[in-house]
Design an enzyme around this catalytic site. Sequence first.
Site, PDB file in Angstrom:
ATOM      1  N   GLN A 166       0.731  -1.481   0.096  1.00  0.00           N
ATOM      2  CA  GLN A 166      -0.145   0.156   0.108  1.00  0.00           C
ATOM      3  C   GLN A 166       0.943   1.393   0.027  1.00  0.00           C
ATOM      4  O   GLN A 166       0.582   2.361   0.584  1.00  0.00           O
ATOM      5  CB  GLN A 166      -1.092   0.156   1.227  1.00  0.00           C
ATOM      6  CG  GLN A 166      -2.465  -0.555   0.995  1.00  0.00           C
ATOM      7  CD  GLN A 166      -2.917  -0.250  -0.393  1.00  0.00           C
ATOM      8  OE1 GLN A 166      -3.011   0.833  -0.412  1.00  0.00           O
ATOM      9  NE2 GLN A 166      -4.019  -1.013  -0.997  1.00  0.00           N
ATOM     10  N   SER A 167       2.105   1.141  -0.531  1.00  0.00           N
ATOM     11  CA  SER A 167       2.893   2.347  -0.513  1.00  0.00           C
ATOM     12  C   SER A 167       2.554   3.494  -1.615  1.00  0.00           C
ATOM     13  O   SER A 167       2.160   3.262  -2.648  1.00  0.00           O
ATOM     14  CB  SER A 167       4.370   1.396  -0.929  1.00  0.00           C
ATOM     15  OG  SER A 167       5.110   2.539  -1.347  1.00  0.00           O
TER      16      SER A 167
END
Length: 337
Positions: free
Chosen positions: A75-76
């Site tokens: 989820q960067s």
Amino acid sequence: MLCDKLPRAKLTYLPTPLEEAPRLSAALGGARIWIKRDDRTGLTFGGNKPRIFEYVLGDALAQGCDLTITPAGPQSNHLREVTAAANRLGMKSVLVICGTDGSGPAQGNSLLFRLLGAEIHTFPDWDLDAYYGPELMAFVEELAETYRERGYKPYHVHFGLRAGLLGCAAHVTAAEELAAQFAALGMEPDFLYVPTGSGVTTSGYVLGFKHLGLRTRVVGVGLIYSEREAVREVVRFANLTAEELGLDTRVEPGDFAMLDVHDRPGYGIVTPEVIEAVRLCAVHEGILLDPVYNGRAMAALIEEVRHGRLGQDRTAVLVHTGGVPALFAQNEALMAE
Ligand SMILES: Cc1ncc(COP(=O)(O)O)c(C=O)c1O
């Protein structure tokens, strides 16, 4: 400007606004709160990364590179923005998504970097505590080699390498921008709250403010490393960058504060305090904070108000470093009562 000698690609709309949050301050009954709207820097959903990638990809282009290869978690924000930046600059973006086999839902950032057309590889066996461990580095290097064989010139985006120093430099420039805004408003706030992950962003503000002689104390809110490690990383990035820029200023641990919330209860976990901080800011100011970085940093600021350490005679600025797509990935946690 202190970083003028570094190559820089144009990706941002600067300066970002510095806005007062009077209704939030009134609701809390404490310090005057301002928000530096770096959620509006540019690219997709803004944040600290567009500033960082102006210098990192500026460096990549100056070296003749045409492909970025970037490892990070599923989820960067970093992976979303490096891909958007590469697209804007005509480069190819290759991502190494760590800690997953890629079978999870495409939501939040993982939806967005797919829509942005990144080429995706996975590295499932990964531990956040050993972010840039030797196995991951070897995997990235082998992958880079396959692209070299295909005629590309890859640039490894990794804060343990030159990108960390350049990300710090980007935030020395942000510190100069903020100092000019403070001067125009005739104020020198007591505190600047910055969510701290790798420490790169925080280090730029610490170095910039110290070099410029501002009294505003930077308060990192440490979300990934322990307090000791976070302080060490901020000092390290700041001093590497000072040397690169030819500045006499050097940063020491006593130059800033680090609030240690990294294990309460762990990176990316949405707590009732985070939900409250996100909702208070949304309801009183119409500003959305992300639940991983800025919601945590605002929750820490609110805690300081409630403990009486940030009274009405104080002024605190939160740097909103973006990350808003995580709201969608955390929808269930955020709606929990
Ligand atoms: C939205 C957001 N804020 C803050 C940070 C922390 O920045 P740094 O890693 O430079 O400490 C990150 C890093 O990933 C981020 O995505």
